[in-house]
Write an enzyme that holds these catalytic residues in place. Structure first.
Site, PDB file in Angstrom:
ATOM      1  N   GLU A   1       2.285  26.183  28.205  1.00  0.00           N
ATOM      2  CA  GLU A   1       2.134  27.530  28.746  1.00  0.00           C
ATOM      3  C   GLU A   1       1.650  27.475  30.192  1.00  0.00           C
ATOM      4  O   GLU A   1       0.762  26.680  30.532  1.00  0.00           O
ATOM      5  CB  GLU A   1       1.150  28.329  27.893  1.00  0.00           C
ATOM      6  CG  GLU A   1       1.067  29.787  28.301  1.00  0.00           C
ATOM      7  CD  GLU A   1       0.181  30.601  27.377  1.00  0.00           C
ATOM      8  OE1 GLU A   1       0.266  31.839  27.441  1.00  0.00           O
ATOM      9  OE2 GLU A   1      -0.599  30.016  26.617  1.00  0.00           O
TER      10      GLU A   1
ATOM     11  N   HIS B   1      -1.121  26.255  23.666  1.00  0.00           N
ATOM     12  CA  HIS B   1      -1.583  27.543  24.173  1.00  0.00           C
ATOM     13  C   HIS B   1      -2.516  27.310  25.354  1.00  0.00           C
ATOM     14  O   HIS B   1      -3.378  26.421  25.305  1.00  0.00           O
ATOM     15  CB  HIS B   1      -2.318  28.299  23.057  1.00  0.00           C
ATOM     16  CG  HIS B   1      -2.934  29.595  23.499  1.00  0.00           C
ATOM     17  ND1 HIS B   1      -4.301  29.800  23.507  1.00  0.00           N
ATOM     18  CD2 HIS B   1      -2.378  30.747  23.945  1.00  0.00           C
ATOM     19  CE1 HIS B   1      -4.543  31.032  23.926  1.00  0.00           C
ATOM     20  NE2 HIS B   1      -3.409  31.621  24.202  1.00  0.00           N
TER      21      HIS B   1
END
Length: 792
Positions: A341, A311
């Protein structure tokens, strides 16, 4: 154990005459760089042990340790340093280099005074790192012992007095009775010089580390107490280690591998030293070595696997003011992450940038991120890498993004469907090896793309018209569906396209926006199998979505769905991918427990990988298996679209297991705070199980007072586990005396399915997942069928 007599300055043969290492031993002034404005001259010098580097403000000044060679993962050229490239106008990049450490320790960027000096340090460091990397088990122990001898020999005269030995015992984390310590010292001092030198210190260490519990175990199977015959060793492997039918062949293999004497190997017998070597090896580890290489079926659809996911990968600190760095991508990819990400926003001069939107986090260029991904994508794993694209750019910069993706990633980027694949399931990791997949929004369906490819009638002006008609809801702003708003990740909200309009012109403005999609067709075309769609309900997904579409869930949303419709979530994840991301309230980049999402079959449970702790231990533990490739096959009941499994209410045919963990002893545990020379830990062992809610529990031993060197517990902990296929075990050693909470000493985490039974060593890791060799705990593991006993 090798002798320490006449211990050389360097640990390996030939190293003491290497010219680069000799130059490093003399020391030199270099600039230590922390930022564009922080550059300080420091004198760096390789110590006489050849294994540590110290630094001082000036040559001859008061020095302090900088790093150990065992801490170093690799050395990078100046050209490969994000920080040093920013200083290219001040210093030639050839004079700079970066020392990259294991774990989450920040890099050390250095600038030498000349290209030649930089090359000497880079070559010398690489030589030492290669030597340490290639050490076998015995060499590592010998080096560890040399390190302690160096630390204990306070006046550096090559011998150790009893006073120095007493100090060393405190450094080694053991409180020992003075009379007993003196008796060991005198027994080892065969020269009667009142000091220990070389081999005498080795004998003192052997007496100090005598494993009575291992000796007793050895004698239980040895008829003469001196050796294990081949048949005796086979009996041990079969009865205690549960090796079953493979025991005879394995016994021969292990004797040849671990018996130190030639005569013993020739006679197929195992001495107590060989027995201990086996128990301390990877074959004697709690982690089954058969699970270390890629051993799972990699030919199933991608949605049948748990996928190691990150993340906000670009962040190396918190979510509000932290630094964005390509280092975040390098570290994630090096640890086997397969989904990173990328949050992209409009940048100056037409260059898209990556950062956490609407925060004070720093910015990095999108093209630099792609260059880093292209370089590191497949160094650790060659199975497919997913770029989770959060696109907030205008049409023009999206076109720039599309161009960079195709130019920089080249053949690595999957831009068309896999040949021969049926249009009812995702390709497998095996079919996508070496490929990078883009996850993002898409204007058309996969079926339409294939039809267009077959007809070869791609007309850019028609793409815009078709894009305004197909699937308007997810892509055609300005106003998203109400259900989608709670699912937007904090910092990912799209920026408004224009200033608010006057009331009289709002309708016209809205019509103009609807006529033009905000997604650029060139970027849309690069999304093949991972089309992002909004989630409304499981029924809606079944009726309207395709196998290649993927929805993202906040952790709160995902947990509520598991609670309210757990079985439907399991079935959903059996045919479609799901991604879960941490709450926006986690501004400190903390993590949730990923196991709470895996039990529903969620594949891409995204973690803040820059933050060490329990959650990352669980994540690292699961993905430690299967070659660390980042893909772990889900249990069969999580791959069945008709599955009856509910994560919170599992029912038969699950056959529970009874787990007995006898925590026997510990070896060479580190201090909680090694700056306090006389502090000794009071260690205890906590065993934690994470799985379905009914299986998640923990138990711990009592503590052993003032002994981190060779504590003995001899306690048995019992657990009942209903769904072992979803269980992850974490063994934690803590210091009881630490306040307000027990101080962390070390841990090791592994999946139940990779756990070996019998007498096993658990080799401890630091908070960052780095080996604390030779720190370990010795346990006995026994798994039995649970015959319905009441859960304790």
């Amino acid at each position: 154990m090798a002798s320490l007599q006449d211990t050389p300055a360097f640990p390996g043969p030939g190293l003491s005459t290497d010219q680069d290492l000799l130059l490093m031993q003399e020391g030199m002034m270099m600039r230590k760089v922390r930022s564009k404005n922080w550059k300080k001259l420091r004198h760096f010098r390789l110590q006489n042990d050849g294994m540590t580097v110290w630094h001082a403000r000036q040559a001859g000044g008061r020095a302090k340790p900088t790093f150990s060679i065992s801490d170093v993962e690799r050395i990078r050229l100046g050209h490969d340093s994000e920080l040093l490239r920013n200083l290219a106008e001040e210093f030639p990049l050839e004079q700079g280099f970066t020392i990259v450490f294991h774990g989450r320790r920040p890099n050390l960027d250095l600038i030498a005074n000349s290209v030649e000096e930089a090359q000497s340090w880079m070559q010398g460091l690489q030589l030492l790192v290669d030597f340490v990397t290639n050490m076998d088990q015995q060499e590592r122990l010998d080096q560890w012992l040399r390190d302690w001898f160096q630390r204990g020999d306070k006046n550096q005269d090559g011998r150790m007095s009893f006073q120095e030995v007493q100090r060393l015992l405190h450094l080694m984390n053991v409180e020992m009775d003075r009379e007993y310590a003196l008796s060991l010292f005198q027994a080892a001092d065969v020269s009667q010089s009142d000091t220990l030198e070389g081999e005498e210190f080795v004998q003192f260490y052997k007496a100090l580390t005598k494993r009575t519990e291992v000796q007793e175990l050895f004698e239980n199977f040895s008829s003469d107490g001196q050796k294990l015959t081949l048949l005796e060793f086979v009996d041990f492997l079969r009865e205690e280690q549960k090796e079953q039918d493979r025991a005879p062949d394995l016994a021969l293999e292990l004797i040849n591998r671990y018996e130190p004497s030639d005569s013993g190997r020739l006679r197929h017998v195992l001495s107590v030293d060989g027995f201990l070597s086996y128990l301390c090896s990877k074959d004697g580890s709690i982690f089954n070595p058969a699970c270390l290489p890629i051993y799972q079926d990699m030919t199933q659809p991608m949605n049948h696997y748990f996928i190691n996911s990150s993340h906000n990968t670009y962040l190396v600190a918190d979510q509000l003011c932290g630094q964005s760095s390509i280092e975040g991508y390098i570290r994630a990819l090096k640890r086997g992450c397969r989904c990173v990400e990328v949050d992209v926003w409009d940048g100056p001069s037409g260059e898209p940038v990556v950062y956490h939107g609407h925060t004070l986090t720093s910015r990095i260029l999108f093209k630099d991120v792609l260059a880093t991904v292209a370089q590191y994508a497949f160094q650790t794993s060659d199975y497919p890498l997913i770029l989770s694209l959060e696109n907030h750019c205008t049409w023009e910069q999206q076109e720039t993004m599309a161009r960079y993706l195709t130019e920089i990633l080249g053949e690595q980027l999957l831009s068309t469907t896999v040949n021969g694949m049926p249009l009812n399931q995702l390709p497998s990791p095996e079919q996508l090896r070496g490929k990078i997949l883009l996850k993002g929004k898409k204007l058309t369906t996969l079926e339409e793309d294939i039809e267009e490819e077959e007809n070869e009638e791609l007309q850019p002006e028609l793409e815009r018209e078709q894009g305004s008609e197909v699937e308007l809801d997810p892509f055609l702003e300005p106003e998203p569906e109400p259900e989608l708003e709670p699912e937007l990740e904090p910092g990912h909200e799209p920026e408004p396209e224009s200033e608010p309009q006057e009331p009289s012109s709002r309708s016209k403005d809205k019509q103009e926006k609807i006529a033009k999609p905000i997604l650029c067709p060139a970027l849309s075309a690069l999304v093949v199998y991972l089309k992002s769609v909004s989630f409304y309900s499981f029924t809606h997904s079944k009726e309207h979505y395709h196998f290649y579409e993927i929805s993202s869930f906040s952790e709160a949303k995902a947990k509520n769905l598991i609670k309210e419709a757990g079985n439907e979530f399991v079935q959903h994840n059996a045919w479609q991918l799901s991604r879960v991301y941490p709450s926006g309230l986690r501004t400190d980049s903390s993590n949730y427990n990923p196991q709470e999402l895996w039990i529903a079959g969620c594949q891409m449970v995204a973690m803040n990988m820059q933050t060490a702790g329990l959650a990352m231990d669980i994540c690292d533990g699961l993905f430690r298996q299967n070659g660390g490739c980042g893909y772990v096959l889900k249990p069969d009941f999580l791959r069945d679209t008709q599955s009856s499994f509910h994560p919170h209410r599992p029912i038969s045919p699950f056959q529970g297991k009874r787990l007995l963990v006898q925590v026997i002893s510990g070896q060479q545990l580190p201090k909680v705070d090694d700056t306090k020379e006389r502090s000794i830990v009071d260690p205890l062992v906590k065993v934690e199980i994470f799985g379905i809610r009914a299986d998640t529990t923990w138990k711990e031993t009592s503590y052993v007072e003032n002994n981190g060197f060779n504590p003995y517990w001899g306690q048995t902990l019992c657990f009942h586990v209903l769904v072992p296929e979803l269980a992850v075990l974490r063994f934690v050693v803590k210091d009881y005396n630490w306040r307000p909470r027990h101080g962390f000493i070390g841990q090791f985490t592994l999946p139940w399915t990779c756990m070996q039974q019998g007498y096993r060593h658990i080799h401890l890791l630091s908070r960052d997942g780095i080996s604390l060799h030779p720190a370990s705990i010795f346990v006995y593991i026994c798994i039995r069928e649970d015959l319905g006993q009441e859960k304790s």
